[in-house]
Motif scaffolding. Structure first.
Motif, PDB file in Angstrom:
ATOM      1  N   THR A   1       0.840  -1.194   0.000  1.00  0.00           N
ATOM      2  CA  THR A   1       0.000   0.000   0.000  1.00  0.00           C
ATOM      3  C   THR A   1       0.878   1.247   0.000  1.00  0.00           C
ATOM      4  O   THR A   1       1.825   1.343   0.779  1.00  0.00           O
ATOM      5  CB  THR A   1      -0.915   0.025   1.232  1.00  0.00           C
ATOM      6  N   ILE A   2       0.529   2.183  -0.860  1.00  0.00           N
ATOM      7  CA  ILE A   2       1.153   3.510  -0.855  1.00  0.00           C
ATOM      8  C   ILE A   2       0.118   4.435  -0.237  1.00  0.00           C
ATOM      9  O   ILE A   2      -0.936   4.681  -0.824  1.00  0.00           O
ATOM     10  CB  ILE A   2       1.540   3.955  -2.276  1.00  0.00           C
ATOM     11  N   GLY A   3       0.404   4.908   0.960  1.00  0.00           N
ATOM     12  CA  GLY A   3      -0.550   5.687   1.733  1.00  0.00           C
ATOM     13  C   GLY A   3      -0.815   7.076   1.182  1.00  0.00           C
ATOM     14  O   GLY A   3      -0.125   7.559   0.286  1.00  0.00           O
ATOM     15  N   LYS A   4      -1.821   7.742   1.767  1.00  0.00           N
ATOM     16  CA  LYS A   4      -2.268   9.062   1.303  1.00  0.00           C
ATOM     17  C   LYS A   4      -1.167  10.103   1.278  1.00  0.00           C
ATOM     18  O   LYS A   4      -1.111  10.942   0.395  1.00  0.00           O
ATOM     19  CB  LYS A   4      -3.383   9.585   2.208  1.00  0.00           C
ATOM     20  N   SER A   5      -0.275  10.073   2.260  1.00  0.00           N
ATOM     21  CA  SER A   5       0.729  11.134   2.378  1.00  0.00           C
ATOM     22  C   SER A   5       2.014  10.826   1.608  1.00  0.00           C
ATOM     23  O   SER A   5       2.915  11.647   1.590  1.00  0.00           O
ATOM     24  CB  SER A   5       1.064  11.371   3.848  1.00  0.00           C
ATOM     25  N   LEU A   6       2.101   9.651   0.971  1.00  0.00           N
ATOM     26  CA  LEU A   6       3.333   9.278   0.271  1.00  0.00           C
ATOM     27  C   LEU A   6       3.345   9.776  -1.168  1.00  0.00           C
ATOM     28  O   LEU A   6       2.342   9.725  -1.863  1.00  0.00           O
ATOM     29  CB  LEU A   6       3.507   7.762   0.275  1.00  0.00           C
ATOM     30  N   VAL A   7       4.522  10.250  -1.590  1.00  0.00           N
ATOM     31  CA  VAL A   7       4.747  10.675  -2.972  1.00  0.00           C
ATOM     32  C   VAL A   7       5.940   9.892  -3.490  1.00  0.00           C
ATOM     33  O   VAL A   7       7.015   9.925  -2.895  1.00  0.00           O
ATOM     34  CB  VAL A   7       5.030  12.193  -3.060  1.00  0.00           C
ATOM     35  N   ILE A   8       5.741   9.186  -4.591  1.00  0.00           N
ATOM     36  CA  ILE A   8       6.819   8.385  -5.183  1.00  0.00           C
ATOM     37  C   ILE A   8       7.060   8.880  -6.597  1.00  0.00           C
ATOM     38  O   ILE A   8       6.127   8.974  -7.395  1.00  0.00           O
ATOM     39  CB  ILE A   8       6.457   6.884  -5.190  1.00  0.00           C
ATOM     40  N   LYS A   9       8.332   9.184  -6.889  1.00  0.00           N
ATOM     41  CA  LYS A   9       8.724   9.609  -8.233  1.00  0.00           C
ATOM     42  C   LYS A   9       9.763   8.621  -8.729  1.00  0.00           C
ATOM     43  O   LYS A   9      10.798   8.442  -8.099  1.00  0.00           O
ATOM     44  CB  LYS A   9       9.301  11.016  -8.219  1.00  0.00           C
ATOM     45  N   GLY A  10       9.461   7.956  -9.854  1.00  0.00           N
ATOM     46  CA  GLY A  10      10.392   6.979 -10.398  1.00  0.00           C
ATOM     47  C   GLY A  10       9.681   5.733 -10.868  1.00  0.00           C
ATOM     48  O   GLY A  10       8.499   5.762 -11.219  1.00  0.00           O
ATOM     49  N   GLU A  11      10.395   4.625 -10.823  1.00  0.00           N
ATOM     50  CA  GLU A  11       9.880   3.363 -11.342  1.00  0.00           C
ATOM     51  C   GLU A  11       9.477   2.454 -10.192  1.00  0.00           C
ATOM     52  O   GLU A  11      10.243   2.229  -9.265  1.00  0.00           O
ATOM     53  CB  GLU A  11      10.969   2.684 -12.181  1.00  0.00           C
ATOM     54  N   VAL A  12       8.244   1.926 -10.264  1.00  0.00           N
ATOM     55  CA  VAL A  12       7.756   0.985  -9.260  1.00  0.00           C
ATOM     56  C   VAL A  12       7.662  -0.383  -9.930  1.00  0.00           C
ATOM     57  O   VAL A  12       6.949  -0.545 -10.912  1.00  0.00           O
ATOM     58  CB  VAL A  12       6.372   1.399  -8.717  1.00  0.00           C
ATOM     59  N   THR A  13       8.409  -1.364  -9.398  1.00  0.00           N
ATOM     60  CA  THR A  13       8.354  -2.728  -9.905  1.00  0.00           C
ATOM     61  C   THR A  13       8.243  -3.666  -8.716  1.00  0.00           C
ATOM     62  O   THR A  13       8.563  -3.292  -7.589  1.00  0.00           O
ATOM     63  CB  THR A  13       9.611  -3.106 -10.722  1.00  0.00           C
TER      64      THR A  13
END
Length: 177
Positions: free
Chosen positions: A52-64
């Motif tokens: 789970t990526i929560g409400k407050s998380l910001v991810i920039k890049g590649e998710v694998t």
């Protein structure tokens, strides 16, 4: 006649050995049972495993990865979870191309979706981008802007484009001659 049970070193009061034998026997099944009991849990947990990526998380890049993903935060870049499910939650905002077995959109997605099985855009969902999937579902009230390419499960994504480019290059060669 009464015999006390705490007589030391008498043959009749030697139940400690059978108890010792019973104790490892009771420990052995206990040691064997948890892995046997844990095996079904891991099997059921594997099918239910979901990051789970929560409400407050910001991810920039590649998710694998190799597990399903629920996104309730922000993701920018690319998401590649080929054999799994990607769910963009109601609070999720994704600016990425997504490649997965199944994609469910409840929030906002800007990018192209490629699913080996299905894409589901729910009533509160918003998708701006092209969809390539075997099946697609768009509920009433959902926003969708883009193209749809329905492909069967075993069909290769570039088979038609490859034929088109090969025939156009053959025509170009024939035109030169």
């Amino acid at each position: 006649m009464w015999k006390p049970t705490n007589q030391p070193n008498t043959p009749s009061s030697r139940p400690p050995e059978p108890e010792r034998a019973a104790t490892p026997a009771s420990n052995a099944p206990a040691a064997i049972e948890p892995p046997a009991a844990a095996a079904p849990r891991t099997t059921s947990a594997t099918s239910a495993d979901q990051a789970t990526i929560g409400k407050s998380l910001v991810i920039k890049g590649e998710v694998t990865g190799s597990e399903s993903l629920y996104i309730d935060g922000r993701v920018e870049g690319s998401i590649n979870l080929a054999g799994n499910r990607v769910t963009v939650g109601r609070n999720g905002v994704v600016s990425a191309n997504i490649n997965a077995r199944e994609i469910v959109v409840l929030g906002k997605v800007r990018g192209n979706l490629t699913a080996s099985d299905r894409v589901d855009i729910r009533s509160d969902g918003s998708l701006t981008g092209d969809v390539v999937a075997a099946r697609i579902s768009i509920e009433d009230g959902a926003f969708f802007k883009g193209g749809i390419d329905i492909r069967k499960a075993g069909q290769k994504p570039n088979s038609e484009e490859g034929k088109a480019s090969a025939s156009s290059s053959a025509e170009a060669v024939a035109a030169r001659a």
